[in-house]
Design a protein around this motif. Structure first.
Motif, PDB file in Angstrom:
ATOM      1  N   VAL A  68       0.842  -1.196   0.000  1.00 35.67           N
ATOM      2  CA  VAL A  68       0.000   0.000   0.000  1.00 35.67           C
ATOM      3  C   VAL A  68       0.880   1.251   0.000  1.00 35.67           C
ATOM      4  N   PHE A  69       1.922   1.240   0.828  1.00 38.79           N
ATOM      5  CA  PHE A  69       2.851   2.368   0.887  1.00 38.79           C
ATOM      6  C   PHE A  69       3.548   2.577  -0.450  1.00 38.79           C
ATOM      7  N   VAL A  70       4.090   1.519  -1.012  1.00 37.85           N
ATOM      8  CA  VAL A  70       4.818   1.621  -2.279  1.00 37.85           C
ATOM      9  C   VAL A  70       3.869   2.006  -3.408  1.00 37.85           C
ATOM     10  N   GLY A  71       2.693   1.402  -3.435  1.00 39.30           N
ATOM     11  CA  GLY A  71       1.730   1.716  -4.479  1.00 39.30           C
ATOM     12  C   GLY A  71       1.334   3.180  -4.473  1.00 39.30           C
ATOM     13  N   HIS A  72       1.107   3.721  -3.274  1.00 42.96           N
ATOM     14  CA  HIS A  72       0.691   5.126  -3.171  1.00 42.96           C
ATOM     15  C   HIS A  72       1.833   6.064  -3.561  1.00 42.96           C
ATOM     16  N   ALA A 277       3.708  -7.252  -6.030  1.00 41.33           N
ATOM     17  CA  ALA A 277       3.355  -7.347  -7.451  1.00 41.33           C
ATOM     18  C   ALA A 277       2.250  -6.328  -7.671  1.00 41.33           C
ATOM     19  N   LEU A 278       2.646  -5.070  -7.829  1.00 41.25           N
ATOM     20  CA  LEU A 278       1.684  -3.971  -7.868  1.00 41.25           C
ATOM     21  C   LEU A 278       0.737  -4.072  -9.060  1.00 41.25           C
ATOM     22  N   CYS A 279      -0.499  -3.625  -8.841  1.00 43.62           N
ATOM     23  CA  CYS A 279      -1.527  -3.620  -9.883  1.00 43.62           C
ATOM     24  C   CYS A 279      -2.135  -2.227  -9.983  1.00 43.62           C
ATOM     25  N   ILE A 377      -9.138  -0.800  -0.439  1.00 45.75           N
ATOM     26  CA  ILE A 377      -7.849  -1.245  -0.959  1.00 45.75           C
ATOM     27  C   ILE A 377      -7.869  -2.775  -1.050  1.00 45.75           C
ATOM     28  N   PRO A 378      -8.225  -3.343  -2.207  1.00 45.35           N
ATOM     29  CA  PRO A 378      -8.299  -4.804  -2.317  1.00 45.35           C
ATOM     30  C   PRO A 378      -6.950  -5.490  -2.130  1.00 45.35           C
ATOM     31  N   GLN A 382      -0.080  -7.537  -1.548  1.00 44.41           N
ATOM     32  CA  GLN A 382       0.972  -7.502  -2.556  1.00 44.41           C
ATOM     33  C   GLN A 382       0.736  -6.489  -3.666  1.00 44.41           C
ATOM     34  N   SER A 383      -0.519  -6.180  -4.004  1.00 46.60           N
ATOM     35  CA  SER A 383      -0.760  -5.362  -5.192  1.00 46.60           C
ATOM     36  C   SER A 383      -0.955  -3.878  -4.904  1.00 46.60           C
TER      37      SER A 383
END
Length: 449
Positions: A68-72, A277-279, A377-378, A382-383
């Motif tokens: 969540v941190f990396v995705g944001h 494995a970001l989506c 946040i589904p 990992q995503s």
């Protein structure tokens, strides 16, 4: 609110082997035609709705989720196009990665049932001893239908201080630092039936859990249990024979956008690694026809779901993919019921893209008709993706040309049949069941959208 710790020493690698995910290309034959798709082998999971009787509050957990941190952070305008190792992660508040979620865990212990694993997670994360036999199995969801088809088993249990054995906090050997969070009934009801829309900094299971507790658990309240069931049962229409499954890890990852990374970081004085494995973000839509009093879902062919359901069979416990005889299972397992869903490009308006997705299904409506009902946040594990949940009444739509897809078929379910459909397991994601509850609570209560 608990203050956030500092994060430091962040780095990423792309060449690694993970026990939590394994990207593959899956080939298969359906109706005599050869096809291929991405498959990401993941573990199943459990989640538990906890209600503390003594405090009259819901018990959830707060923890840092690297994905969540990396995705944001990676999606912020100043980081667009940067390699992850070029981003100065220390400059960003770790609070961006903290979630509020149900007590949960992976099914990663051989010889234990999902209920037994759920019991262990309650003790480990929250510090209460519960008997697996006392857990009420609510539903089994499909998680990651597009690529993994994993299953999540959702349970409910009530606790009090007589069951307390520790302060909880997670598995310190794995570097977990988990804080308990208590929600009052009023706070939970604001999630279940918000004035405008619910924002949950956690998975859609939280949205579903609160909806379930307030409008489904207690038959004295208006809800699914109070609705007389019909004899309706979803059976996939015109399922096609599916066979010849083969898997390979030697594939072009760019073809499917599969971009796994292993993150290493230091927090709370502990150095940990986490596999990502970001989506992309998504938007989904609860489509109803208020004139005909029907909920519109989509029957979708999902080969990863077929694999996921077969893997979860008791006889396949501990088997590798090559050891499972997939040809012996019913093709019906490959089908799901889902609301309309679409990817949302970075920095774009999700309402615009869900309108386009619904138009491709043959319903042309202005963007203003799409009402935001929830945000969650589904992919907390990992995503790291965010999902926007909309609702729309298609009885107001201009009927237009559909975009044909042989793997997708519209299914209309009468409001009177939803109580029965709700009791079927493994139909789709939590949002499938959330859509049913939304209709039976909000629409039947208010008679409008």
């Amino acid at each position: 609110m608990t203050s956030s710790p500092k994060i430091s020493d962040v780095s990423f690698i792309s060449d690694f082997v993970s026990k939590y995910q394994k990207g593959m290309e899956m080939t298969y034959t359906i109706d005599g035609k050869s096809r291929e798709c991405e498959f990401n082998k993941k573990m199943g999971s459990v989640a538990i709705i906890l209600f503390h009787k003594g405090l009259n509050k819901f018990l959830l957990v707060r923890q840092f989720r690297p994905a969540v941190f990396v995705g944001h952070v990676s999606r912020l305008p100043e980081n667009e196009g940067k390699d992850f190792n070029e981003i100065d992660w220390n400059n960003y508040d770790p609070e961006l990665g903290f979630t509020i979620e149900l007590c949960a865990g992976l099914i990663d212990k051989e010889g234990l049932t999902p209920a037994e694993i759920a019991s262990e997670e309650v003790a480990e994360e929250c510090g209460y001893r519960v008997d697996p036999e006392d857990l009420l199995h609510i539903c089994t969801f499909i998680v990651g239908a597009h690529q993994s088809g994993s299953l999540q088993y959702l349970y409910y249990i009530e606790v009090d201080e007589s069951m307390k054995i520790s302060e909880g906090g997670g598995n310190v050997h794995d570097g977990e630092v988990i804080t308990k969070v208590f929600l009052t009934r009023e706070e939970a009801l604001a999630i279940a039936r918000p004035e405008t829309h619910a924002v949950v900094k956690g998975p859609p299971g939280v949205l579903f859990a609160m909806q379930w507790w307030f409008f489904i658990l207690n038959p004295d309240r208006k809800g699914l249990i109070a609705s007389p069931p019909s004899d309706y049962k979803f059976i996939p229409h015109n399922p096609k024979p599916i066979s010849d499954f083969q898997f390979t890890t030697d594939f072009d990852k760019k073809k499917y956008g599969y971009n796994p990374k292993r993150m290493t970081f230091t927090m709370y004085g502990i150095t940990r690694s986490w596999d990502l494995a970001l989506c992309p973000d998504t938007a989904t839509c609860i489509m109803v026809d208020m004139t005909k009093r029907q909920l519109i879902l989509l029957q979708k062919l999902r080969p990863p779901v077929f694999i996921g359901k077969c893997r979860a069979m008791e006889e396949n416990a501990g088997k590798s993919l090559d050891e499972i005889d997939f040809s012996s299972y019913d093709a019906n397992l490959a089908y799901t019921l889902e609301p309309a869903v679409t990817k949302v490009p970075q920095h774009d308006d999700p309402r615009k893209f869900i309108r386009i997705a619904v138009k491709h299904l043959g319903y042309d409506l202005p963007e203003s008709d799409f009402q935001l009902k929830g945000k969650c946040i589904p992919g907390i594990g990992q995503s790291g993706d965010t999902q926007f949940i909309y609702a729309v009444d298609v009885s107001k739509a201009r009927i237009c040309e559909k975009e044909e897809d042989e793997d997708v078929e519209e299914v209309r379910i009468g409001f009177n049949d939803l109580a029965s459909l709700y009791t079927q397991h493994r139909l789709g994601a939590p949002t499938t069941y959330y859509a049913m509850g939304f209709v039976l609570d909000q629409l039947l209560e208010r008679h409008t959208l």
